[in-house]
Design an enzyme around this catalytic site. Structure first.
Site, PDB file in Angstrom:
ATOM      1  N   ARG A   1      49.207  45.741  38.634  1.00  0.00           N
ATOM      2  CA  ARG A   1      48.067  46.377  37.975  1.00  0.00           C
ATOM      3  C   ARG A   1      48.369  47.807  37.535  1.00  0.00           C
ATOM      4  O   ARG A   1      47.469  48.604  37.300  1.00  0.00           O
ATOM      5  CB  ARG A   1      46.807  46.327  38.832  1.00  0.00           C
ATOM      6  CG  ARG A   1      45.561  46.054  37.987  1.00  0.00           C
ATOM      7  CD  ARG A   1      44.374  45.651  38.834  1.00  0.00           C
ATOM      8  NE  ARG A   1      43.313  45.126  37.983  1.00  0.00           N
ATOM      9  CZ  ARG A   1      42.172  44.616  38.435  1.00  0.00           C
ATOM     10  NH1 ARG A   1      41.934  44.575  39.728  1.00  0.00           N
ATOM     11  NH2 ARG A   1      41.264  44.158  37.604  1.00  0.00           N
TER      12      ARG A   1
ATOM     13  N   GLU B   1      38.656  38.144  44.083  1.00  0.00           N
ATOM     14  CA  GLU B   1      37.502  38.842  43.526  1.00  0.00           C
ATOM     15  C   GLU B   1      36.313  37.935  43.242  1.00  0.00           C
ATOM     16  O   GLU B   1      35.179  38.407  43.156  1.00  0.00           O
ATOM     17  CB  GLU B   1      37.919  39.598  42.256  1.00  0.00           C
ATOM     18  CG  GLU B   1      38.957  40.679  42.538  1.00  0.00           C
ATOM     19  CD  GLU B   1      39.277  41.522  41.318  1.00  0.00           C
ATOM     20  OE1 GLU B   1      38.361  41.771  40.516  1.00  0.00           O
ATOM     21  OE2 GLU B   1      40.448  41.932  41.170  1.00  0.00           O
TER      22      GLU B   1
ATOM     23  N   GLU C   1      35.159  36.981  31.782  1.00  0.00           N
ATOM     24  CA  GLU C   1      36.481  37.202  32.361  1.00  0.00           C
ATOM     25  C   GLU C   1      36.702  36.376  33.627  1.00  0.00           C
ATOM     26  O   GLU C   1      36.073  36.626  34.656  1.00  0.00           O
ATOM     27  CB  GLU C   1      36.658  38.686  32.698  1.00  0.00           C
ATOM     28  CG  GLU C   1      38.021  39.010  33.291  1.00  0.00           C
ATOM     29  CD  GLU C   1      38.205  40.497  33.573  1.00  0.00           C
ATOM     30  OE1 GLU C   1      39.359  40.915  33.767  1.00  0.00           O
ATOM     31  OE2 GLU C   1      37.195  41.230  33.592  1.00  0.00           O
TER      32      GLU C   1
ATOM     33  N   GLU D   1      43.766  47.938  31.175  1.00  0.00           N
ATOM     34  CA  GLU D   1      42.922  48.130  32.346  1.00  0.00           C
ATOM     35  C   GLU D   1      43.876  48.206  33.538  1.00  0.00           C
ATOM     36  O   GLU D   1      44.172  47.204  34.193  1.00  0.00           O
ATOM     37  CB  GLU D   1      41.924  46.984  32.516  1.00  0.00           C
ATOM     38  CG  GLU D   1      40.928  47.270  33.643  1.00  0.00           C
ATOM     39  CD  GLU D   1      40.014  46.100  33.941  1.00  0.00           C
ATOM     40  OE1 GLU D   1      38.806  46.202  33.671  1.00  0.00           O
ATOM     41  OE2 GLU D   1      40.526  45.073  34.442  1.00  0.00           O
TER      42      GLU D   1
END
Length: 270
Positions: free
Chosen positions: A218, A159, A153, A247
């Site tokens: 998100r 991140e 991913e 997710e």
């Protein structure tokens, strides 16, 4: 295309973007009742869930296990594939290898996201990428022997500093000499990093093995500003037939996020 929703059973990631947090059976029962085809599991380790029980629940509620996340290896144990300490890297490989075994029992691939780590301060990028390539190659071979794919991913710049865009991740994959790794197209990360999500899907569709269905904030699709029309067209045009898995944050609640997700899936892909 098939629908899926996430279940996390790791208390240390309670603030993360996973929909269901209740006990395993309650979560699977809710997913099944809403009409999801599968669930994506995040567990503390490969032995944290009894595989016999999970198989029974899968059969009882007629729902598949579509993928298993490996992020607990980093969150709980501090393991990554790019740690400067070779012992830690070996432990990371062992942890993911065990997760591959766990997922393979359900024909589900393991996802490598946060466990890719970062290029550490003071370490040359080429050195860190060599560590990552060595670990990923070992794990891809293990997954192939188990009859499953390995899913890598690309994450957004906040991140990881390794690969943020599909173009860079694909160029790296092509240096590894394996066809058993596919990429995870997470719409949240892509919204940050890609110039155009639909164009990226058109260009690199053959590399996509899993999708995370998340809006720009998100939250569940429809709760942000992601434009799904062109994305849906792109996925249909490349004949994507895999899982589209939510997710997302459980906002305003797990049940509400799940209902919003299945409604969005049915709107765009049914």
């Amino acid at each position: 295309m098939k629908s899926a929703i996430t279940i996390a059973l790791v208390p240390q990631i309670k603030s993360g973007p996973w929909v269901f947090w209740e006990n395993l059976e309650d979560s699977i029962a809710k997913a099944s009742a809403l009409g999801f085809d599968a669930v994506e599991l995040f567990t503390a380790s490969a032995t944290a869930v009894d595989t016999t029980l999970l198989q029974q629940l899968s059969e009882s509620y007629r729902i598949r296990i579509c993928a298993v996340g490996t992020g607990a290896g980093k969150v709980v144990q501090g393991l990554t594939l790019t740690d400067p300490n070779a012992v830690v890297r070996d432990r990371a490989i062992a942890f993911i290898s065990e997760m591959i075994d766990f997922g393979a029992a359900f024909n589900a691939p393991a996802i490598i996201g946060s466990m890719q780590g970062n290029i550490p301060q003071g370490i040359e990028r080429t050195t860190a990428l060599q560590w990552l390539s060595e670990g990923i190659s070992i794990l891809a071979g293990k997954a192939e022997k188990k009859g499953v794919r390995l899913i890598y991913e690309p994450l957004n710049r906040y991140e990881t500093n390794i690969f943020n865009c599909f173009a860079d991740a694909v160029a790296w994959l092509e240096t590894l000499g394996t066809n058993n790794i596919q990429l995870l197209a997470d719409l949240f990360h892509m919204n940050i990093e890609e110039a155009s999500i639909p164009e990226t899907i058109y260009q690199y569709g053959s590399y996509i093995g899993h999708i995370h269905f998340a809006d720009s904030n998100r939250r569940a699709i429809g709760m942000g500003h992601t434009s799904m029309s062109d994305i849906a067209k792109a996925l249909q045009s490349i004949s994507y037939s895999g899982y589209i898995s939510a997710e997302v944050f459980p906002w305003p609640s797990s049940d509400a996020a799940a209902k919003q997700t299945i409604n969005a899936f049915n709107t765009w892909f049914k």
